[in-house]
Motif scaffolding. Structure first.
Motif, PDB file in Angstrom:
ATOM      1  N   MET A  85      51.710  15.263  63.876  1.00 35.59           N
ATOM      2  CA  MET A  85      51.708  16.279  62.355  1.00 35.59           C
ATOM      3  C   MET A  85      51.190  17.619  62.937  1.00 35.59           C
ATOM      4  O   MET A  85      49.933  17.769  64.153  1.00 35.59           O
ATOM      5  CB  MET A  85      50.539  15.819  61.827  1.00 35.59           C
ATOM      6  N   GLU A  86      51.892  18.711  62.977  1.00 34.00           N
ATOM      7  CA  GLU A  86      50.956  19.965  63.038  1.00 34.00           C
ATOM      8  C   GLU A  86      50.583  20.877  62.312  1.00 34.00           C
ATOM      9  O   GLU A  86      52.038  21.117  60.731  1.00 34.00           O
ATOM     10  CB  GLU A  86      52.089  20.785  63.908  1.00 34.00           C
ATOM     11  N   ILE A  87      49.558  21.386  61.734  1.00 30.13           N
ATOM     12  CA  ILE A  87      49.390  22.337  60.528  1.00 30.13           C
ATOM     13  C   ILE A  87      49.985  24.012  60.970  1.00 30.13           C
ATOM     14  O   ILE A  87      49.255  24.537  61.818  1.00 30.13           O
ATOM     15  CB  ILE A  87      48.471  21.640  60.070  1.00 30.13           C
ATOM     16  N   ASN A  88      50.835  24.498  60.832  1.00 34.27           N
ATOM     17  CA  ASN A  88      51.132  26.143  60.715  1.00 34.27           C
ATOM     18  C   ASN A  88      50.925  25.868  59.531  1.00 34.27           C
ATOM     19  O   ASN A  88      52.140  25.935  58.933  1.00 34.27           O
ATOM     20  CB  ASN A  88      52.710  25.694  61.887  1.00 34.27           C
ATOM     21  N   LEU A 114      42.552  23.965  58.261  1.00 32.34           N
ATOM     22  CA  LEU A 114      43.115  22.487  58.530  1.00 32.34           C
ATOM     23  C   LEU A 114      43.767  21.564  59.785  1.00 32.34           C
ATOM     24  O   LEU A 114      43.446  20.838  59.878  1.00 32.34           O
ATOM     25  CB  LEU A 114      44.444  23.015  57.000  1.00 32.34           C
ATOM     26  N   ASP A 115      44.157  23.127  60.171  1.00 35.77           N
ATOM     27  CA  ASP A 115      44.166  22.439  61.516  1.00 35.77           C
ATOM     28  C   ASP A 115      43.095  21.690  62.104  1.00 35.77           C
ATOM     29  O   ASP A 115      43.612  21.237  62.687  1.00 35.77           O
ATOM     30  CB  ASP A 115      45.353  23.342  62.336  1.00 35.77           C
ATOM     31  N   MET A 143      45.504  17.731  50.717  1.00 38.21           N
ATOM     32  CA  MET A 143      45.259  19.076  50.806  1.00 38.21           C
ATOM     33  C   MET A 143      46.342  20.176  50.955  1.00 38.21           C
ATOM     34  O   MET A 143      46.845  21.134  50.039  1.00 38.21           O
ATOM     35  CB  MET A 143      43.922  19.740  51.753  1.00 38.21           C
ATOM     36  N   MET A 144      47.017  19.010  52.641  1.00 36.08           N
ATOM     37  CA  MET A 144      48.168  19.976  51.865  1.00 36.08           C
ATOM     38  C   MET A 144      49.473  20.342  51.084  1.00 36.08           C
ATOM     39  O   MET A 144      49.966  21.473  50.971  1.00 36.08           O
ATOM     40  CB  MET A 144      48.967  19.521  53.742  1.00 36.08           C
ATOM     41  N   VAL A 176      50.625  24.148  49.948  1.00 39.81           N
ATOM     42  CA  VAL A 176      51.332  24.676  49.840  1.00 39.81           C
ATOM     43  C   VAL A 176      52.051  24.644  48.630  1.00 39.81           C
ATOM     44  O   VAL A 176      52.930  25.456  48.205  1.00 39.81           O
ATOM     45  CB  VAL A 176      52.621  23.477  50.620  1.00 39.81           C
ATOM     46  N   LYS A 177      51.695  23.862  47.755  1.00 44.70           N
ATOM     47  CA  LYS A 177      52.711  24.304  45.870  1.00 44.70           C
ATOM     48  C   LYS A 177      52.027  24.826  45.758  1.00 44.70           C
ATOM     49  O   LYS A 177      52.691  26.085  44.419  1.00 44.70           O
ATOM     50  CB  LYS A 177      52.390  22.808  45.189  1.00 44.70           C
TER      51      LYS A 177
END
Length: 149
Positions: free
Chosen positions: A1-4, A27-28, A111-112, A116-117
């Motif tokens: 999983m990448e958090i970008n 977060l990353d 959290m993600m 995003v939402k």
């Protein structure tokens, strides 16, 4: 999983977007600490740091909303407060259960999903409102300047 932080998350407001980029970086870091089997303390410390950054970001965003007279301020404030409570609960869970990989993944996914939402539904609306207000000011200033000539 990448958090970008991706282009589709841009609001068009540099102040908000810069803070969102920083948030995604945090977060990353949280994900990397968990993925690389860092000690529970490192994951928890990263989450505690993220909690403080979220509070800073929300306070700044709410201040901006009040400054421009954003009509959906109360709804944004409720969402911000709810998310802060979620982070507090997550920290409590991690402190009690430890930062095992499954708990960490659940925490990050939660959290993600929220972030995003929230950006897509609420922060983009805020940025559009700010832009429209700036456009109104610009139009008013141009009319005033034209009248002075």
């Amino acid at each position: 999983m990448e958090i970008n932080f991706t282009q589709d998350l841009l609001t068009g407001n540099d102040r908000i977007d810069d803070q969102h980029r920083e948030w995604f970086s945090k977060l990353d870091n949280f994900w990397r600490a968990a993925k690389h089997g860092k000690a529970n303390e490192n994951v928890l410390n990263t989450l505690l740091f993220l909690q403080q950054y979220v509070k800073f970001h929300f306070a700044d965003e709410e201040s901006l909303q009040l400054e421009v007279g954003y009509p959906n301020y109360q709804a944004q404030k409720r969402e911000h407060d709810r998310f802060i409570n979620e982070i507090d609960d997550l920290i409590d869970t991690l402190q009690k259960k430890g930062a095992g990989f499954p708990v960490t993944v659940d925490t990050l996914n939660s959290m993600m999903e929220w972030v995003v939402k929230h950006i897509i539904t609420m922060d983009k609306d805020l940025a559009l409102f700010i832009k429209s207000k700036q456009g109104e000011r610009s139009t008013s200033e141009n009319k005033a300047n034209m009248g002075n000539k």
